[in-house]
Design a protein around this motif. Sequence first.
Motif, short mmCIF file in Angstrom:
data_model
loop_
_atom_site.label_atom_id
_atom_site.label_comp_id
_atom_site.label_asym_id
_atom_site.label_seq_id
_atom_site.Cartn_x
_atom_site.Cartn_y
_atom_site.Cartn_z
N PHE A 1 0.79 -1.23 0.00
CA PHE A 1 0.00 0.00 0.00
C PHE A 1 0.83 1.28 0.00
O PHE A 1 0.46 2.25 -0.67
CB PHE A 1 -0.97 0.02 1.19
N PRO A 2 1.95 1.35 0.72
CA PRO A 2 2.70 2.62 0.73
C PRO A 2 3.58 2.84 -0.50
O PRO A 2 4.16 3.92 -0.65
CB PRO A 2 3.59 2.49 1.99
N GLN A 3 3.71 1.84 -1.37
CA GLN A 3 4.68 1.94 -2.46
C GLN A 3 4.22 2.94 -3.52
O GLN A 3 3.05 3.00 -3.88
CB GLN A 3 4.91 0.57 -3.11
N ARG A 4 5.16 3.71 -4.02
CA ARG A 4 4.86 4.75 -5.00
C ARG A 4 4.17 4.18 -6.25
O ARG A 4 3.17 4.71 -6.71
CB ARG A 4 6.14 5.48 -5.40
N TRP A 5 4.72 3.04 -6.76
CA TRP A 5 4.12 2.47 -7.96
C TRP A 5 2.70 2.01 -7.70
O TRP A 5 1.81 2.24 -8.52
CB TRP A 5 4.96 1.29 -8.46
N PHE A 6 2.46 1.37 -6.57
CA PHE A 6 1.13 0.89 -6.23
C PHE A 6 0.14 2.05 -6.16
O PHE A 6 -0.97 1.98 -6.69
CB PHE A 6 1.18 0.14 -4.90
#
Length: 221
Positions: free
Chosen positions: A53-58
Amino acid sequence: MAGKVFFSVTMSLDGFMAPEPVPPEDAFSLEKQDDPRVRRWMSRWAELQAWAFPQRWFRENLKLGEGGEEGLDNDIARATYERTGASVMGKRMFEAGEPAWPEEAPFHTPVFVVTHTRRDPWERPGGTTFHFVNDGIGSALGKAREAARDRDVRIAGGAETIQEYLDSGVIDEFSITLAPVLFGTGIRLFDRVDPDRLSLAQTGADASSRVTHLTYTVGER
């Protein structure tokens, strides 16, 4: 067609890729969000996927807003998406996702749904078109390979669909993101897979502060 066939899933430390199932129509029905079973299922699923959830791509892919974390987890999530030219999924995964995915579904490639239900292709904004295949997993994979061209085909899930493809001997490699959570019960990734047919070789092990990403190639014994 030089692409590989692979799957990539997140798994709990005790071997489950999803919590104990509830009916798909219940899991994402707004009218049933107060059902304790549904609340528990959603809570456990969110706990399992918390690394993503915190990932930039996601966040960018699901249009959740700007910003986000960068680093190993983000790079792996993005690389999984970028290698995929087409996806295959089972009916249950599609039925669970259909009411939950945004209008611009997050695949952005052709998706082939293995089902007995006859339905016209469902085209979504952003490049995702769902095609419904009624003549088995082999036909679905063949159509996905053709659509993917020289890119890879991802077996998106759910567990039973992944297991069928593993047992059929067509999976070239897979990755497991091992999350530090315990479920106790749920859907096991390797249930109903014949262990005497498969030979695995570990080709990657990368750990972040959140999870460990394990990669394996698959051969025959």
